[in-house]
Design an enzyme around this catalytic site. Structure first.
Site, PDB file in Angstrom:
ATOM      1  N   HIS A   1       0.822  -1.213   0.000  1.00  0.00           N
ATOM      2  CA  HIS A   1       0.000   0.000   0.000  1.00  0.00           C
ATOM      3  C   HIS A   1       0.855   1.263   0.000  1.00  0.00           C
ATOM      4  CE1 HIS A   1      -3.595   2.257   0.274  1.00  0.00           C
ATOM      5  NE2 HIS A   1      -4.335   1.388   0.945  1.00  0.00           N
TER       6      HIS A   1
ATOM      7  N   ASP B   1      -2.462   2.514  -4.164  1.00  0.00           N
ATOM      8  CA  ASP B   1      -3.650   2.421  -3.329  1.00  0.00           C
ATOM      9  C   ASP B   1      -4.532   1.258  -3.775  1.00  0.00           C
ATOM     10  OD1 ASP B   1      -2.775   4.571  -1.870  1.00  0.00           O
ATOM     11  OD2 ASP B   1      -3.775   6.020  -3.196  1.00  0.00           O
TER      12      ASP B   1
END
Lengths: 430, 461
Positions: free
Chosen positions: A403, A407
């Site tokens: 992450h 995203d």
């Protein structure tokens, strides 16, 4: 007579608990043994049963409040009874191990019936005031009678360390054995040499070396140094199965051609990675490096552990070449003849557990790669297809991504693309 | 129907009977001869009376070291025998009284096992839930030509009113060596033929060396490389034929033998299936159960060390197990006490045994010669040796030789029983000046920080 519901004591070390939920409201009927409230401790969250039957007359401690063990949490009244309301924090009898499923240690202790514990009246009074279960206090009076001093000491110092002989203690220390896990069989439950030996026999120690050590270090480092998120999707792979069968049928006279589902998944993934370069990257220092090459690592499970040979330039190779090379890599892995080039340069990894009859899992990134695809088994299931229930071949895909690098939205879009390629393999051409 | 029938009224049977009775068992004890067994009547206690007399005589003789010049006018052996009989009688009486006090029924006569639940005594049958065999041991004269006729038994020594002029002692165990000291002190010429395994073959090298030195100093003639082959009567004496570096004959008044064997004959053991071990004793497991359920055996009857305290402690375990408990007997915690000059007290394994097991050792050694009390009393012969495991500091064996060794060994037994490590023992405090300080000092040596010894690096070989 009204029953006071108190903060239970689960395990030796529990001193307080937080009420996180009431399953009943004031005025509700309650039955003995029914779930009444939920308690969160340092270690666990547990449901507590009602100690009696009647009406939940008063909830004294609201949700979100932390109170010491023994604090009155609620009052259960008998039908028609109007007990006095409890104001503020008050101490009642400690309920021990009354949870629906107490934690390990608590379960090992004797639950249920309270045994008579010899104690002086002063000790009993003080224990009640402090909310201490006398059963946990070590008595130093005649015949182990508990004195007021004993209760005070317990309150101040907590439970006494288990009794253990010096030799047993030394052995446990050197062998790294937690003495609280050893059952003592000596005089008065003292832990002796034999007890430690018995405890040591139960665990076999295997030195962490070689491949296992490498895997351990890599896995741990990966989880420590990245921000991993795993997303799932279930894919209708009926067409993928058909493609595999078609190719096999086409080349049935050629023994050298063997195509597996995994080869098709490698093909699909490599094509999808070209469309999502962020998934084919590595975060090194302050830079995200986007790789031109698509080198797919294929996790191969060996008896000694896991190894990941790399199929280079998968995006430039057709299905038959991918099938051929991946089979060769797997063969080399099993024979232990992989070259350095065969295990380095990976940009993305696929881990397939379908042969283990497992549906899905959360793979761990091969640091510094940004993504790893987990592949579950292919299973025929009744599903809605074209508005009707049909039997289709279904498979779970799981994608773990870093992450820090990207995203959820782009990562999920990538997973969806892989899924669509497998659902409609013809799309890989487009 | 009895809960427990104990066969044998020696120290083992006596302890077993009382313990079973304390646990609310209905108990009978069957004794064929005198209460007290070998220990009280012909063993431990009588020899200690005699050895005390020998000790006093020895002390008087060397009192001049402290400026006391005394001469011994007469040694009245009859008085010693009378005292010995008195002590044994008092103990027997005490035992009988205490058995009665505990509600144990004392039955006189010889017991024979009829079945695993029945004991016959002089025609009557005792029914028993559990039986404890505590039949002890008896003299076992080695099978050598002429030896039986020439044999002087310890029983005879303990009753002697005249000291034989010369005795050959054949054997090397604690009893033989105590007898050597005793006879020598009373001016008997003593030859000791220990046999092929040497003196005290089951003990550690260090006490063996000290005891050997002690016997030589007392004037016992040690014939270490000889073995007794046969004995012949010759001119009112006996001629002992020895084999060795050269054949040798010795003319002596008597030949003392004291080796013992478990007392297991004519009791019906075989018939009901009680099996024996390789020492010819009754085979028992850790709980002291024999091969027949419900029958226990303890003490000399099981072979092993053949020590009174082994027997009495086994008696406790057997009685508790007979009454439904389940505890193991700590065979490794049986101490040995040998009343030679110097004395020996030992528990656990020897250095040799420990090395054989491949254990990495830390050995602590502290000589009496630098112990304050030993110096003050001029009793500097001896040392304390602690054998510990290097890894955990576990005390594996303690071998004390010197004054009070038989008392001091109790410290070691306690330390081992409570699983005290050498490192912990090293931090224990002792009154000063005592011999017990040497025990702590030896533990410190085993922990590499002996305060009163030259630095280890200088001593390391």
């Amino acid at each position: 007579m009204a029953i006071n519901v108190t903060m239970p004591k689960w395990g030796l070390t529990m001193k307080e608990g937080k009420v996180t939920r009431w399953y009943k409201s004031e005025g509700d009927p309650v039955h003995k043994g029914e779930d009444l409230f939920e308690v969160e401790t340092e270690k666990i969250t547990n449901r507590a049963e009602s100690p009696g039957s009647g009406t939940l007359f008063q909830i004294v401690v609201p949700v979100g409040t932390t109170v010491p063990v023994g604090t009155i949490l609620a009052v259960i009244a008998e039908p028609g009874e109007q007990p006095e309301r409890v104001e503020g924090i008050q101490v009642g009898e400690v309920m021990e191990g009354a949870g629906a499923s107490a934690e390990g240690r608590a379960a090992a202790e004797e639950p249920g019936e309270k045994k008579f514990v010899p104690a002086s009246p002063a000790a009993r009074r003080l224990a009640k005031e402090l909310g201490i279960d006398l059963g946990l206090v070590q008595g130093t009076g005649p015949d182990g009678r508990i004195t007021e001093t004993d209760v005070r000491r317990y309150h101040e110092e907590g439970p006494a360390a288990p009794k253990i002989t010096p030799l047993a203690e030394e052995m446990a220390k050197q062998e790294g054995l937690d003495i609280s896990t050893i059952t003592g069989t000596g005089e008065g439950g003292k832990i002796t040499r034999e007890d430690v030996e018995r405890a040591l026999e139960r665990t076999t120690s295997i030195p962490l070396t070689g491949m296992r050590k490498t895997i351990a270090d890599n896995m741990y480092a990966s989880l420590q140094s990245t921000a991993q998120v795993t997303v799932f999707t279930e894919v209708d792979v009926t067409e993928m199965v058909r493609l595999r069968d078609l190719v096999q049928e086409e080349h049935k006279k050629d023994d050298t051609v063997k195509v597996s589902f995994n080869d098709i998944i490698i093909l699909a993934t490599s094509r999808a990675l070209k469309r999502f370069p962020m998934m084919n990257s590595a975060l090194i220092g302050d830079e995200i490096l986007l790789h031109d090459a698509v080198n797919i690592g294929i996790a191969v499970s060996l008896r000694e552990g896991l190894i990941v040979p790399v199929l280079h330039d998968a995006d430039k190779k057709g299905l038959l070449q991918i099938a051929d090379e991946s089979r060769e890599l797997a063969q080399k892995a099993r024979e232990g003849t992989l070259a350095v080039d065969d295990v380095t340069g990976g940009t993305f990894t696929i881990s397939n557990v379908s042969m283990l009859e497992v549906d899905g899992f959360t793979p761990i990134l091969r640091s510094p790669e940004t993504g790893i695809l987990g592949v579950g088994r292919v299973k025929e299931k009744p599903v809605v297809y074209d508005g009707e229930i049909a039997i289709r071949s279904m498979m779970f895909l799981s994608l773990t991504f870093d992450h820090r690098v990207l995203d959820g939205t782009p990562a999920m879009a990538f997973l969806e693309t892989v899924a669509r390629y497998l659902q409609h393999p013809a799309l890989m051409m487009a | 129907m009895y809960d427990v029938v104990v066969i044998g009224g020696g120290p083992g049977g006596y302890a077993a009977a009382i313990r079973a009775s304390q646990l609310e068992g209905k108990v009978a004890l069957v004794e064929a001869a005198e209460m007290g067994g070998t220990c009280v009547n012909r063993g431990c206690i009588p020899t200690k009376v005699w050895l005390r007399a020998a000790y006093l005589l020895h002390q008087i003789r060397k009192a001049d070291e402290f400026g006391i010049n005394a001469s011994v006018e007469e040694v009245d052996l009859k008085a010693i025998v009378t005292r010995k009989n008195g002590v044994a009688g008092d103990i027997r009486m005490g035992m009988e009284g205490l058995l009665g006090n505990n509600g144990v029924e004392l039955i006189r006569g010889r017991a024979v096992l009829k079945s695993p639940r029945e004991v016959t005594v002089e025609g009557s049958i005792l029914e028993a839930e559990k039986i404890i065999l505590a039949t002890g041991s008896c003299l076992n004269v080695p099978d050598l030509p002429g030896l039986e006729e020439a044999a002087l038994t310890t029983d005879q020594v303990l009753e002697m009113t005249k000291v034989p002029s010369s005795v050959l002692i054949y054997g090397s165990g604690p009893i033989e060596l105590e007898m050597a000291t005793l006879l020598k002190t009373f001016a008997c010429k003593v030859y000791l033929v220990p046999g092929p395994d040497g003196l005290l073959p089951r003990e550690d090298r260090t006490p063996r060396q000290w005891v050997t030195k002690g016997l030589k100093q007392q004037g016992v003639e040690l014939l270490r490389h000889f073995n007794l082959e046969s004995v012949q009567k010759s001119k009112g004496q006996y001629r002992a034929n020895l084999s060795g570096p050269e054949d040798r004959t010795l003319n002596v008044e008597r030949v003392l033998v004291s080796s013992r064997k478990p007392n297991i004959a004519h009791m019906g053991l075989e018939k009901i299936g009680v099996r024996l071990n390789e020492n010819g004793g009754i085979r028992v497991n850790k709980m002291l159960e024999t091969s027949v359920e419900g029958i226990f055996a303890i003490g000399d009857a099981t072979g092993g060390w053949m020590l009174a305290h082994a027997s009495s402690s086994m008696g406790v375990t057997a009685a508790e197990n007979a009454m439904g408990k389940k505890s193991n007997f700590a065979f490794h915690l049986i101490p040995r006490g040998i009343w030679t000059v110097p004395e020996v007290g030992a528990v656990g394994i020897t250095e040799k045994e420990a090395k054989k097991k491949g254990i990495d050792l830390k050995i602590g050694d502290f000589p009496y010669s630098i112990d304050g009390l030993a110096m003050a009393r001029n009793e500097m012969e001896g040392s304390v040796k602690i054998i510990s495991d290097a890894r955990y500091g576990e005390i594996l064996g303690v071998h004390i030789v010197g004054a009070c060794a038989t008392e001091l060994i109790g410290e070691a037994v306690l330390a081992m029983q409570l699983e005290c490590t050498a490192r912990e023992l090293a931090r224990s405090i002792r009154a000063h000046p005592t011999f017990s300080e040497a025990v702590v000092d030896a533990a410190r040596d085993a922990s590499n920080w002996a305060l009163y010894l030259p630095k280890r690096s200088c001593m390391d070989e």
